[in-house]
Design an enzyme around this catalytic site. Structure first.
Site, PDB file in Angstrom:
ATOM      1  CG  ASP A  26      -2.082   1.022   1.023  1.00  0.00           C
ATOM      2  OD1 ASP A  26      -2.485   1.342  -0.174  1.00  0.00           O
ATOM      3  OD2 ASP A  26      -2.627   1.381   2.034  1.00  0.00           O
ATOM      4  N   GLY A  27       0.519   2.355  -0.511  1.00  0.00           N
ATOM      5  CA  GLY A  27       0.977   3.684  -0.526  1.00  0.00           C
ATOM      6  C   GLY A  27       1.513   4.302  -1.989  1.00  0.00           C
ATOM      7  N   GLY A  29      -0.069   5.465  -4.447  1.00  0.00           N
ATOM      8  CA  GLY A  29      -0.684   6.850  -4.584  1.00  0.00           C
ATOM      9  C   GLY A  29      -0.250   8.026  -3.937  1.00  0.00           C
ATOM     10  NE  ARG A  30      -1.371   6.595   1.203  1.00  0.00           N
ATOM     11  CZ  ARG A  30      -1.495   5.580   2.042  1.00  0.00           C
ATOM     12  NH1 ARG A  30      -1.038   5.879   3.481  1.00  0.00           N
ATOM     13  NH2 ARG A  30      -1.668   4.447   1.946  1.00  0.00           N
ATOM     14  CG  HIS A  43      -0.378   2.260  -9.199  1.00  0.00           C
ATOM     15  ND1 HIS A  43      -0.595   1.805  -7.978  1.00  0.00           N
ATOM     16  CD2 HIS A  43      -1.517   2.925  -9.672  1.00  0.00           C
ATOM     17  CE1 HIS A  43      -1.879   2.302  -7.821  1.00  0.00           C
ATOM     18  NE2 HIS A  43      -2.124   2.993  -8.607  1.00  0.00           N
ATOM     19  CD1 TRP A  75     -13.014  -5.912  -9.186  1.00  0.00           C
ATOM     20  CD2 TRP A  75     -11.959  -5.088 -11.150  1.00  0.00           C
ATOM     21  NE1 TRP A  75     -11.965  -6.936  -9.941  1.00  0.00           N
ATOM     22  CE2 TRP A  75     -11.729  -6.251 -11.025  1.00  0.00           C
ATOM     23  CE3 TRP A  75     -11.604  -4.240 -12.326  1.00  0.00           C
ATOM     24  CZ2 TRP A  75     -10.766  -7.049 -12.161  1.00  0.00           C
ATOM     25  CZ3 TRP A  75     -10.660  -4.776 -13.429  1.00  0.00           C
ATOM     26  CH2 TRP A  75     -10.610  -6.187 -13.103  1.00  0.00           C
ATOM     27  CG  LEU A 137       9.301 -17.101  -3.933  1.00  0.00           C
ATOM     28  CD1 LEU A 137       9.373 -17.042  -2.405  1.00  0.00           C
ATOM     29  CD2 LEU A 137       9.811 -15.703  -4.306  1.00  0.00           C
ATOM     30  NE  ARG A 194      -2.837  -1.316   4.566  1.00  0.00           N
ATOM     31  CZ  ARG A 194      -3.976  -1.262   4.235  1.00  0.00           C
ATOM     32  NH1 ARG A 194      -4.739  -2.262   4.473  1.00  0.00           N
ATOM     33  NH2 ARG A 194      -4.505  -0.710   3.124  1.00  0.00           N
ATOM     34  NE  ARG A 200      -7.704   0.775   5.563  1.00  0.00           N
ATOM     35  CZ  ARG A 200      -7.665   2.008   5.784  1.00  0.00           C
ATOM     36  NH1 ARG A 200      -7.975   2.769   6.927  1.00  0.00           N
ATOM     37  NH2 ARG A 200      -7.479   2.915   4.947  1.00  0.00           N
TER      38      ARG A 200
END
Ligand code: IPE
Ligand code: IPE
Ligand code: MG
Length: 265
Positions: A26-27, A29-30, A43, A75, A137, A194, A200
């Site tokens: 996550d992150g 966009g920021r 991205h 989506w 892996l 995360r 979360r």
């Protein structure tokens, strides 16, 4: 292996490595917004972090790396962002396939892949096929995935199989659910990371993470490199996993083992 990885391996404790690491990436966009760039730039940069995490896990001998790349709920993002992400995922997986093969990494796809547009889906399927023989892996990409989606799917599968058959429903077990999840055959995650500061799970591996060690960090995913992953692993290695038992039960002191075996007589 590069010198950075060698250095990390030397610094990591010889204590047990997580067998399975799962990451909520996550992150992006920021990261882009902080640089006044479009979200897509975040991205794009995030793909480099995927590569670094895959390389480190492969090099140090982690068996399974599971990456949350696109959730069912994603989506609902603006169509342009969804389109960009789909294109990026397809391009990145195709570009990385030769290196995945070279590093003996097997791709597994988790989620409602049929919802993806044809082009990225077929690139992903080609990569899965091309790496099917790899024995190192297992890299699982979660795409159009959510935990509730998969649990509902497992319930439907089980109900369909039981319908009209004389089944003793009291015999339905955890294994019956597990074997119908999209992650079947993969051990539960030991360490769930995360990035990006939120604390979360956002519908990720709710069943499988029942006893995962959770690690939250503020680092935005495009800034999450091998050092940051090694730090998360080092943190994991300091934890005591009790699985409901007492600390005394799970700590392995040779003396304790002797006294336990004595007490049985
Ligand atoms: C994670 O980064 C990537 C995906 C969910 C596809 P975000 O795009 O959620 O980045 P933030 O949380 O807005 O910074
Ligand atoms: C979780 O990130 C999904 C992925 C990393 C793929 P989100 O950015 O979608 O999560 P929320 O919306 O902040 O909970
Ligand atoms: Mg986010």
């Amino acid at each position: 292996m590069d010198t950075q990885t060698l250095d990390i391996i030397n610094r990591l404790s010889t204590a047990q490595l997580p067998r399975h690491i799962a990451i909520i990436m996550d992150g992006n966009g920021r990261w882009a917004r902080m640089r006044s760039l479009p979200r897509s730039a975040g991205h794009y940069e995030g793909v480099a972090s995927v590569r670094k995490a895959t390389e480190l896990c492969s090099d140090i001998g982690v068996g399974y790396l599971t990456l949350y790349a696109f959730s069912t709920e994603n989506w609902n993002r603006p169509q342009q962002e969804v389109d960009t992400l789909m294109t990026l995922i397809g391009m990145a997986i195709e570009r990385e396939t030769p290196d995945l093969i070279k590093n003996n990494v097997r791709l597994r796809l988790i989620g409602d892949i049929d919802r993806m547009p044809d082009d990225p889906r077929s690139r992903l399927l080609r990569c899965r096929q091309a790496t099917a023989h790899c024995t190192g892996l297992t890299l699982s990409l979660c795409l159009s995935y959510s935990s509730r989606w998969e649990i509902v799917r497992a319930a439907r599968l089980l109900a369909t199989e039981c319908a009209g058959v004389d089944t003793d429903l009291t015999q339905i077990s955890e294994t019956d659910i597990e074997s119908r999840l999209t992650t079947t055959g993969i051990p539960d995650p030991d360490l769930l990371i995360r990035t990006g500061g939120e604390k979360r799970l956002s519908n990720f591996l709710l069943w499988q993470a029942a006893y995962a060690e959770l690690y939250f960090c503020d680092t935005l995913w495009p800034d999450f490199g091998k050092e940051e992953l090694a730090e998360a692993i080092a943190d994991f290695q300091k934890r005591e996993r009790r699985f409901g038992k007492t600390s005394e039960q799970v700590s392995h002191h040779p003396d304790k083992d002797i006294s336990q075996s004595d007490s049985r007589h």
